[in-house]
Design a protein around this motif. Structure first.
Motif, PDB file in Angstrom:
ATOM      1  N   VAL A  40       0.838  -1.199   0.000  1.00  0.00           N
ATOM      2  CA  VAL A  40       0.000   0.000   0.000  1.00  0.00           C
ATOM      3  C   VAL A  40       0.877   1.254   0.000  1.00  0.00           C
ATOM      4  O   VAL A  40       0.633   2.210  -0.749  1.00  0.00           O
ATOM      5  CB  VAL A  40      -0.946  -0.001   1.217  1.00  0.00           C
ATOM      6  CG1 VAL A  40      -1.794   1.250   1.219  1.00  0.00           C
ATOM      7  CG2 VAL A  40      -1.828  -1.243   1.205  1.00  0.00           C
ATOM      8  N   LEU A  41       1.905   1.269   0.861  1.00  0.00           N
ATOM      9  CA  LEU A  41       2.811   2.420   0.916  1.00  0.00           C
ATOM     10  C   LEU A  41       3.574   2.596  -0.399  1.00  0.00           C
ATOM     11  O   LEU A  41       3.776   3.714  -0.876  1.00  0.00           O
ATOM     12  CB  LEU A  41       3.795   2.249   2.075  1.00  0.00           C
ATOM     13  CG  LEU A  41       3.211   2.394   3.484  1.00  0.00           C
ATOM     14  CD1 LEU A  41       4.245   2.009   4.532  1.00  0.00           C
ATOM     15  CD2 LEU A  41       2.731   3.826   3.718  1.00  0.00           C
ATOM     16  N   LEU A  42       3.974   1.486  -0.994  1.00  0.00           N
ATOM     17  CA  LEU A  42       4.686   1.554  -2.271  1.00  0.00           C
ATOM     18  C   LEU A  42       3.783   2.124  -3.361  1.00  0.00           C
ATOM     19  O   LEU A  42       4.216   2.903  -4.205  1.00  0.00           O
ATOM     20  CB  LEU A  42       5.190   0.164  -2.663  1.00  0.00           C
ATOM     21  CG  LEU A  42       6.397  -0.346  -1.874  1.00  0.00           C
ATOM     22  CD1 LEU A  42       6.526  -1.854  -2.006  1.00  0.00           C
ATOM     23  CD2 LEU A  42       7.667   0.354  -2.342  1.00  0.00           C
TER      24      LEU A  42
ATOM     25  N   PHE B 247       5.971  -7.125  -8.981  1.00  0.00           N
ATOM     26  CA  PHE B 247       5.423  -5.830  -9.381  1.00  0.00           C
ATOM     27  C   PHE B 247       6.522  -4.837  -9.775  1.00  0.00           C
ATOM     28  O   PHE B 247       6.235  -3.711 -10.167  1.00  0.00           O
ATOM     29  CB  PHE B 247       4.603  -5.218  -8.240  1.00  0.00           C
ATOM     30  CG  PHE B 247       3.255  -5.862  -8.032  1.00  0.00           C
ATOM     31  CD1 PHE B 247       2.196  -5.570  -8.878  1.00  0.00           C
ATOM     32  CD2 PHE B 247       3.049  -6.748  -6.982  1.00  0.00           C
ATOM     33  CE1 PHE B 247       0.946  -6.155  -8.686  1.00  0.00           C
ATOM     34  CE2 PHE B 247       1.805  -7.338  -6.780  1.00  0.00           C
ATOM     35  CZ  PHE B 247       0.747  -7.045  -7.629  1.00  0.00           C
ATOM     36  N   GLY B 248       7.769  -5.243  -9.644  1.00  0.00           N
ATOM     37  CA  GLY B 248       8.881  -4.371  -9.984  1.00  0.00           C
ATOM     38  C   GLY B 248       9.511  -3.671  -8.801  1.00  0.00           C
ATOM     39  O   GLY B 248      10.291  -2.720  -8.975  1.00  0.00           O
TER      40      GLY B 248
ATOM     41  N   LEU C 113       4.548   0.844  -9.872  1.00  0.00           N
ATOM     42  CA  LEU C 113       4.075  -0.537  -9.825  1.00  0.00           C
ATOM     43  C   LEU C 113       3.402  -0.883 -11.143  1.00  0.00           C
ATOM     44  O   LEU C 113       2.609  -0.101 -11.675  1.00  0.00           O
ATOM     45  CB  LEU C 113       3.079  -0.715  -8.678  1.00  0.00           C
ATOM     46  CG  LEU C 113       3.598  -0.503  -7.257  1.00  0.00           C
ATOM     47  CD1 LEU C 113       2.437  -0.504  -6.271  1.00  0.00           C
ATOM     48  CD2 LEU C 113       4.609  -1.587  -6.880  1.00  0.00           C
ATOM     49  N   LYS C 114       3.704  -2.059 -11.655  1.00  0.00           N
ATOM     50  CA  LYS C 114       3.107  -2.495 -12.909  1.00  0.00           C
ATOM     51  C   LYS C 114       2.421  -3.853 -12.732  1.00  0.00           C
ATOM     52  O   LYS C 114       2.940  -4.739 -12.070  1.00  0.00           O
ATOM     53  CB  LYS C 114       4.186  -2.580 -14.000  1.00  0.00           C
ATOM     54  CG  LYS C 114       4.772  -1.227 -14.375  1.00  0.00           C
ATOM     55  CD  LYS C 114       5.696  -1.334 -15.572  1.00  0.00           C
ATOM     56  CE  LYS C 114       6.220   0.051 -15.971  1.00  0.00           C
ATOM     57  NZ  LYS C 114       7.105  -0.026 -17.160  1.00  0.00           N
TER      58      LYS C 114
ATOM     59  N   THR D 145      -1.442  -4.536  -3.352  1.00  0.00           N
ATOM     60  CA  THR D 145      -0.442  -3.919  -4.219  1.00  0.00           C
ATOM     61  C   THR D 145      -0.991  -3.745  -5.630  1.00  0.00           C
ATOM     62  O   THR D 145      -0.782  -2.713  -6.282  1.00  0.00           O
ATOM     63  CB  THR D 145       0.846  -4.762  -4.255  1.00  0.00           C
ATOM     64  OG1 THR D 145       1.265  -5.048  -2.914  1.00  0.00           O
ATOM     65  CG2 THR D 145       1.959  -4.024  -4.974  1.00  0.00           C
ATOM     66  N   ALA D 146      -1.726  -4.756  -6.098  1.00  0.00           N
ATOM     67  CA  ALA D 146      -2.298  -4.698  -7.444  1.00  0.00           C
ATOM     68  C   ALA D 146      -3.282  -3.550  -7.591  1.00  0.00           C
ATOM     69  O   ALA D 146      -3.467  -3.017  -8.696  1.00  0.00           O
ATOM     70  CB  ALA D 146      -2.980  -6.023  -7.767  1.00  0.00           C
ATOM     71  N   ALA D 147      -3.907  -3.144  -6.499  1.00  0.00           N
ATOM     72  CA  ALA D 147      -4.878  -2.049  -6.558  1.00  0.00           C
ATOM     73  C   ALA D 147      -4.239  -0.752  -7.038  1.00  0.00           C
ATOM     74  O   ALA D 147      -4.908   0.086  -7.661  1.00  0.00           O
ATOM     75  CB  ALA D 147      -5.501  -1.842  -5.183  1.00  0.00           C
ATOM     76  N   SER D 148      -2.949  -0.588  -6.773  1.00  0.00           N
ATOM     77  CA  SER D 148      -2.238   0.629  -7.197  1.00  0.00           C
ATOM     78  C   SER D 148      -1.411   0.427  -8.462  1.00  0.00           C
ATOM     79  O   SER D 148      -0.904   1.390  -9.025  1.00  0.00           O
ATOM     80  CB  SER D 148      -1.303   1.105  -6.073  1.00  0.00           C
ATOM     81  OG  SER D 148      -2.021   1.422  -4.908  1.00  0.00           O
ATOM     82  N   ALA D 149      -1.261  -0.822  -8.880  1.00  0.00           N
ATOM     83  CA  ALA D 149      -0.399  -1.111 -10.038  1.00  0.00           C
ATOM     84  C   ALA D 149      -1.100  -0.760 -11.343  1.00  0.00           C
ATOM     85  O   ALA D 149      -2.310  -0.948 -11.490  1.00  0.00           O
ATOM     86  CB  ALA D 149       0.007  -2.585 -10.032  1.00  0.00           C
ATOM     87  N   GLU D 150      -0.339  -0.283 -12.285  1.00  0.00           N
ATOM     88  CA  GLU D 150      -0.886   0.085 -13.591  1.00  0.00           C
ATOM     89  C   GLU D 150      -1.181  -1.169 -14.403  1.00  0.00           C
ATOM     90  O   GLU D 150      -0.316  -2.023 -14.603  1.00  0.00           O
ATOM     91  CB  GLU D 150       0.124   0.959 -14.329  1.00  0.00           C
ATOM     92  CG  GLU D 150      -0.387   1.505 -15.650  1.00  0.00           C
ATOM     93  CD  GLU D 150       0.667   2.361 -16.329  1.00  0.00           C
ATOM     94  OE1 GLU D 150       1.552   1.782 -16.995  1.00  0.00           O
ATOM     95  OE2 GLU D 150       0.623   3.597 -16.182  1.00  0.00           O
ATOM     96  N   GLY D 151      -2.413  -1.309 -14.863  1.00  0.00           N
ATOM     97  CA  GLY D 151      -2.778  -2.455 -15.685  1.00  0.00           C
ATOM     98  C   GLY D 151      -3.387  -3.589 -14.878  1.00  0.00           C
ATOM     99  O   GLY D 151      -3.805  -3.422 -13.730  1.00  0.00           O
TER     100      GLY D 151
END
Length: 431
Positions: free
Chosen positions: A103-105, A136-137, A154-155, A175-181
């Motif tokens: 979440v912080l990332l 996620f990179g 994040l991808k 984490t995926a909630a903030s990742a692009e795509g």
């Protein structure tokens, strides 16, 4: 031992009455982490007032969030939550704090924290968290006393977990909630807590499919809004009180049972001789005929028998003459209460991940000590069934997951009280 860290119990009284179950610890904690995704106010209704929730609340406040309570509704204003470091003082208390990393990332591109649970990284479940973040990179540096993570952006990715893990699945989803795509997560945990987290995230505007299955698809990177959701009743607390009823041969009614989440437990309850029925959304459990040992109960990931109810079940088996057997297939060392139960008159033998329990017609009250949350609750159950008075030390462990187990048991007629310097028999008139 702190006097206030003890509870006194006079056993031998069957539990009867109606109880309402508190909000779920395991659902509330990841929802609190998710609230950090939005720079505004989110609300968790029916949030449990337990030590672990208070610890997570402290962490969010240390990150800059403002929090307040209205009855059992927790308000989380993360507008000014702009810090990215989590002290080991907090992470040592609660391993689940690790789910804040992603979440912080996603919000700031960097994060650092003390090692969860105060342990160094090794062959532990946290390895799966780090694996997911790296997919996620994220660049992660494992230093001597803390973790340091950084990522420009994040991808979305494909994540294949080697084993089912609730915490790691939550980490990946958050984490995926903030990742692009799009992110596809394989071999996901199926526990109800995952489903509730995904529902909360959907209310925040995040697109998710497949929760409750082995494959979850998350489409992230879009703007989010504040979440507002009712925390569901705690299935482990419900199971604990059903075990207390079984051990005392009582009859209780649960007003707000977590429907559909107790199937594996109720199957074992039925094998013991317990009878139950669903009536207008309520669960009525009659334990007066509990008397049969169960040849084998094996813990498993959901929808199997929950490992968090293994210790409470062992306490029930200790009251049933004959031999029952438990195989722990989730955690390596979760038979810590066996020695304490033996001191109360049970006969339990441990070999590796298997426990043989030869129950007693009557356990005897004595002083016992909790070493962890669910084991502590199990000792309360055994004490309720025992003859005479018991003192359960280590009440602070129990408070991690139960709002007020003494008050709840008292409402069902159990003779239990927190330590006030007198024995429970000296205070018996209050019952």
């Amino acid at each position: 031992m702190n006097r206030l860290d003890k509870i006194h119990i006079a056993g031998g009284t069957p539990l009867h009455g109606t109880i309402r179950i508190q909000g779920s610890k395991n659902a509330a904690l990841p929802m609190m982490a998710a609230a950090l995704l939005y720079p505004g106010v989110s609300i968790l209704r029916n949030c449990p007032k337990i030590a672990d929730v208070f610890c997570m609340e402290e962490i969010l406040c240390a990150l800059g969030a403002d929090t307040w309570w209205q009855e059992h509704d927790l308000y989380l204003d993360c507008t000014k939550a702009d810090k990215t470091e989590i002290s080991g003082i907090y992470t040592e208390k609660m391993r689940s704090s690790v789910i804040l990393l992603g979440v912080l990332l996603g919000r700031y591109g960097k994060a650092s924290m003390g090692y969860p649970g105060g342990c160094v990284i090794g062959k532990r479940p946290v390895d799966l968290h780090l694996y997911a973040l790296r997919e996620f990179g994220v660049c992660i540096e494992e230093k001597k006393e803390f973790l340091e993570a950084e990522c420009r952006k994040l991808k979305g990715c494909e994540i294949f977990f080697a084993g089912s893990s609730v915490g790691a699945t939550e980490q990946a989803v958050l984490t995926a909630a903030s990742a692009e795509g799009k992110t596809r997560i394989h071999n996901c945990a199926k526990e109800p807590e995952i489903i509730w987290l995904c529902r909360f995230l959907k209310r925040m505007g995040i697109k998710i499919q497949g929760e409750g299955t082995e494959k979850i698809l998350v489409e992230g990177g879009a703007p989010v809004k504040g979440g507002d959701m009712q925390v569901p009743p705690d299935r482990i607390v419900a199971g604990t009180y059903l075990c207390a009823s079984a051990a005392t041969r009582g009859k209780i009614e649960i007003e707000n049972p977590p429907e559909g989440e107790l199937t594996a437990f109720l199957e074992v309850y039925r094998k013991m001789g317990g009878q139950y029925e669903w009536n207008s959304g309520k669960l009525v459990a009659d334990s007066r005929r509990v008397r049969f040992p169960v040849p084998l109960t094996e813990t498993a990931v959901y929808p199997g028998f929950p490992t968090d109810l293994q210790s409470p079940l062992m306490a029930v088996f200790a009251t049933i003459p004959g031999e029952s057997r438990i195989q722990e297939s989730v955690f390596e060392d979760r038979f810590k209460i066996a020695e304490e139960l033996n001191r109360m008159g049970a006969e339990i033998k441990i070999q590796g991940k298997k426990a043989w329990i030869r129950g007693s017609f009557c356990l005897k009250g004595t002083k016992v000590r909790a070493q962890e949350l669910r084991g502590g609750a199990a000792l309360v159950i055994a004490a309720l069934a025992a003859k005479g008075e018991s003192i359960v030390e280590g009440y602070s462990f129990i408070r991690r997951g139960y709002e007020d187990i003494s008050q709840d048991i008292s409402r069902l007629g159990g003779k239990i009280k927190k330590d006030t310097g007198t024995t429970i028999y000296e205070d018996i008139q209050q019952y």
